[in-house]
Design a protein around this motif. Structure first.
Motif, mmCIF file in Angstrom:
data_model
loop_
_atom_site.group_PDB
_atom_site.id
_atom_site.type_symbol
_atom_site.label_atom_id
_atom_site.label_comp_id
_atom_site.label_asym_id
_atom_site.label_seq_id
_atom_site.Cartn_x
_atom_site.Cartn_y
_atom_site.Cartn_z
ATOM 1 N N ASP A 189 -7.760 -3.918 15.351
ATOM 2 C CA ASP A 189 -7.645 -4.829 14.214
ATOM 3 C C ASP A 189 -7.826 -6.275 14.640
ATOM 4 O O ASP A 189 -8.286 -7.100 13.879
ATOM 5 C CB ASP A 189 -6.250 -4.692 13.575
ATOM 6 C CG ASP A 189 -6.074 -3.324 12.939
ATOM 7 O OD1 ASP A 189 -7.081 -2.640 12.722
ATOM 8 O OD2 ASP A 189 -4.922 -2.961 12.681
ATOM 9 N N ASN A 230 -9.973 -3.208 1.342
ATOM 10 C CA ASN A 230 -8.998 -2.346 0.694
ATOM 11 C C ASN A 230 -7.797 -3.165 0.224
ATOM 12 O O ASN A 230 -7.218 -3.941 0.982
ATOM 13 C CB ASN A 230 -8.530 -1.269 1.678
ATOM 14 C CG ASN A 230 -7.838 -0.127 0.992
ATOM 15 O OD1 ASN A 230 -8.490 0.727 0.430
ATOM 16 N ND2 ASN A 230 -6.513 -0.094 1.048
ATOM 17 N N ASN A 231 -7.413 -2.993 -1.046
ATOM 18 C CA ASN A 231 -6.240 -3.712 -1.545
ATOM 19 C C ASN A 231 -5.313 -2.818 -2.370
ATOM 20 O O ASN A 231 -4.432 -3.315 -3.073
ATOM 21 C CB ASN A 231 -6.654 -4.949 -2.364
ATOM 22 C CG ASN A 231 -7.557 -4.624 -3.547
ATOM 23 O OD1 ASN A 231 -7.516 -3.527 -4.088
ATOM 24 N ND2 ASN A 231 -8.372 -5.597 -3.938
ATOM 25 N N HIS A 290 -12.101 -0.880 10.313
ATOM 26 C CA HIS A 290 -11.178 -0.054 9.546
ATOM 27 C C HIS A 290 -11.810 1.148 8.863
ATOM 28 O O HIS A 290 -11.109 2.117 8.558
ATOM 29 C CB HIS A 290 -10.488 -0.886 8.452
ATOM 30 C CG HIS A 290 -9.612 -1.968 8.970
ATOM 31 N ND1 HIS A 290 -10.099 -3.173 9.431
ATOM 32 C CD2 HIS A 290 -8.263 -2.034 9.116
ATOM 33 C CE1 HIS A 290 -9.095 -3.935 9.829
ATOM 34 N NE2 HIS A 290 -7.974 -3.267 9.655
ATOM 35 N N SER A 299 0.951 4.344 1.059
ATOM 36 C CA SER A 299 0.303 5.315 1.937
ATOM 37 C C SER A 299 1.138 6.570 2.138
ATOM 38 O O SER A 299 0.603 7.654 2.283
ATOM 39 C CB SER A 299 -0.011 4.690 3.295
ATOM 40 O OG SER A 299 1.178 4.230 3.905
ATOM 41 N N GLY A 329 -9.600 3.831 0.949
ATOM 42 C CA GLY A 329 -8.987 5.022 1.517
ATOM 43 C C GLY A 329 -9.014 6.187 0.539
ATOM 44 O O GLY A 329 -9.330 7.322 0.910
ATOM 45 N N GLN A 366 -5.812 5.376 8.188
ATOM 46 C CA GLN A 366 -5.125 6.667 8.157
ATOM 47 C C GLN A 366 -6.085 7.767 7.700
ATOM 48 O O GLN A 366 -6.158 8.844 8.307
ATOM 49 C CB GLN A 366 -3.938 6.576 7.197
ATOM 50 C CG GLN A 366 -3.256 7.896 6.876
ATOM 51 C CD GLN A 366 -2.202 7.732 5.805
ATOM 52 O OE1 GLN A 366 -1.384 6.818 5.857
ATOM 53 N NE2 GLN A 366 -2.228 8.583 4.810
ATOM 54 N N HIS A 391 -3.793 3.802 3.186
ATOM 55 C CA HIS A 391 -4.285 2.970 4.280
ATOM 56 C C HIS A 391 -5.605 3.543 4.781
ATOM 57 O O HIS A 391 -5.713 4.730 5.093
ATOM 58 C CB HIS A 391 -3.261 2.934 5.411
ATOM 59 C CG HIS A 391 -3.514 1.863 6.422
ATOM 60 N ND1 HIS A 391 -4.526 1.955 7.355
ATOM 61 C CD2 HIS A 391 -2.912 0.666 6.636
ATOM 62 C CE1 HIS A 391 -4.528 0.876 8.112
ATOM 63 N NE2 HIS A 391 -3.556 0.079 7.690
ATOM 64 N N VAL A 440 0.832 -1.189 0.000
ATOM 65 C CA VAL A 440 0.000 0.000 0.000
ATOM 66 C C VAL A 440 0.874 1.249 0.000
ATOM 67 O O VAL A 440 1.764 1.402 0.827
ATOM 68 C CB VAL A 440 -0.928 0.023 1.227
ATOM 69 C CG1 VAL A 440 -1.658 1.355 1.298
ATOM 70 C CG2 VAL A 440 -1.908 -1.122 1.163
#
Length: 255
Positions: free
Chosen positions: A241, A154-155, A193, A4, A124, A162, A159, A2
């Protein structure tokens, strides 16, 4: 991996104040509907989402929620999203106060085609894009809400937590509609998330055919506003998480 860190300057750019704002029209609620158009969503599944949204805005209970929301009305827009750089504002901001306005918005939804190419699932980035629409809406809502729906985790891209945490700090509420057609654990991902903010909640749809029921229920709750007894805000990062299904403080999980 990711990406980010590269997204941080962009995220900060629209979260930080940038001087005196132009006068904006006050509304009771600003609501962005963010619709999943990623590769996991087939054409017929996407059509079910759009038909479900249109049907919800023709529903008498949604009309009643709009009339009861306040004199200033509800400003609503619709976004399609998939991968990191694939988000589009497909229905610009419309002010709804009752049945006639809602019916007109439903007609716009009916005429809206799928314009975002199939791609990865960058929730995100979808949240970041939706927040930018709120900032540029021309309205000033007493509540600001992003309503994000999807069937996957999410992939790609920023993030999710965030972005969520930054938007919650800014006073934006993020609600989720998790579609459980492929990944039966996507609801836990959204819960831990994605959702956050004052009165944040999650609704699940068993599949795309169940989407119409779920989005109608979701819109009524979003337009009506959070219950007074709910906690004031979900603290950033408060949903762990490691505990799928554990409710974040101040959130409601509705099946």
């Amino acid at each position: 991996m990711v990406n980010s860190l590269k997204a941080l300057p962009l995220l900060a750019a629209f979260l930080l104040p940038c001087g005196p704002a132009a006068a904006q029209q006050a509304v009771d609620l600003e609501l962005v509907l963010a619709v999943d158009a990623s590769s996991s969503v087939a054409i017929w599944e996407f059509d079910l989402q759009m038909k479900g949204i249109a049907a919800a805005f023709r529903d008498p209970e949604v009309h009643g929620a709009l009339r009861a929301s306040g004199d200033d009305g509800v400003a609503i827009s619709l976004v399609q999203w998939s991968g990191r750089d694939r988000q589009e504002l497909v229905i610009d901001w419309a002010l709804l106060r009752g049945a006639e306005d809602a019916e007109a918005f439903a007609d716009k939804v009916d005429m809206t085609e799928r314009v975002v190419p199939n791609g990865s699932t960058a929730i995100g980035n979808a949240l970041e894009f939706s927040a930018k629409q709120l900032a540029d809406s021309g309205y000033e809502g007493r509540r600001q809400v992003i309503d994000v729906s999807g069937d996957g985790r999410n992939n790609q891209g920023i993030h999710v937590m965030q972005v969520r945490d930054a938007l919650v700090e800014r006073g934006i509420t993020i609600n989720g509609l998790a579609i459980l057609n492929e990944d039966l654990g996507v609801d836990h991902f959204y819960l831990n998330h994605v959702i956050g903010g004052t009165g944040a909640f999650l609704i699940t749809a068993t599949d795309f055919a169940d989407f119409a029921r779920a989005i109608r229920q979701k819109l009524i709750r979003e337009i009506s506003g959070p219950a007074i007894s709910q906690a004031p805000q979900t603290a950033p990062g408060s949903a762990p998480d490691s505990s799928p299904g554990q409710l974040a403080e101040g959130a409601v999980w509705i099946d």
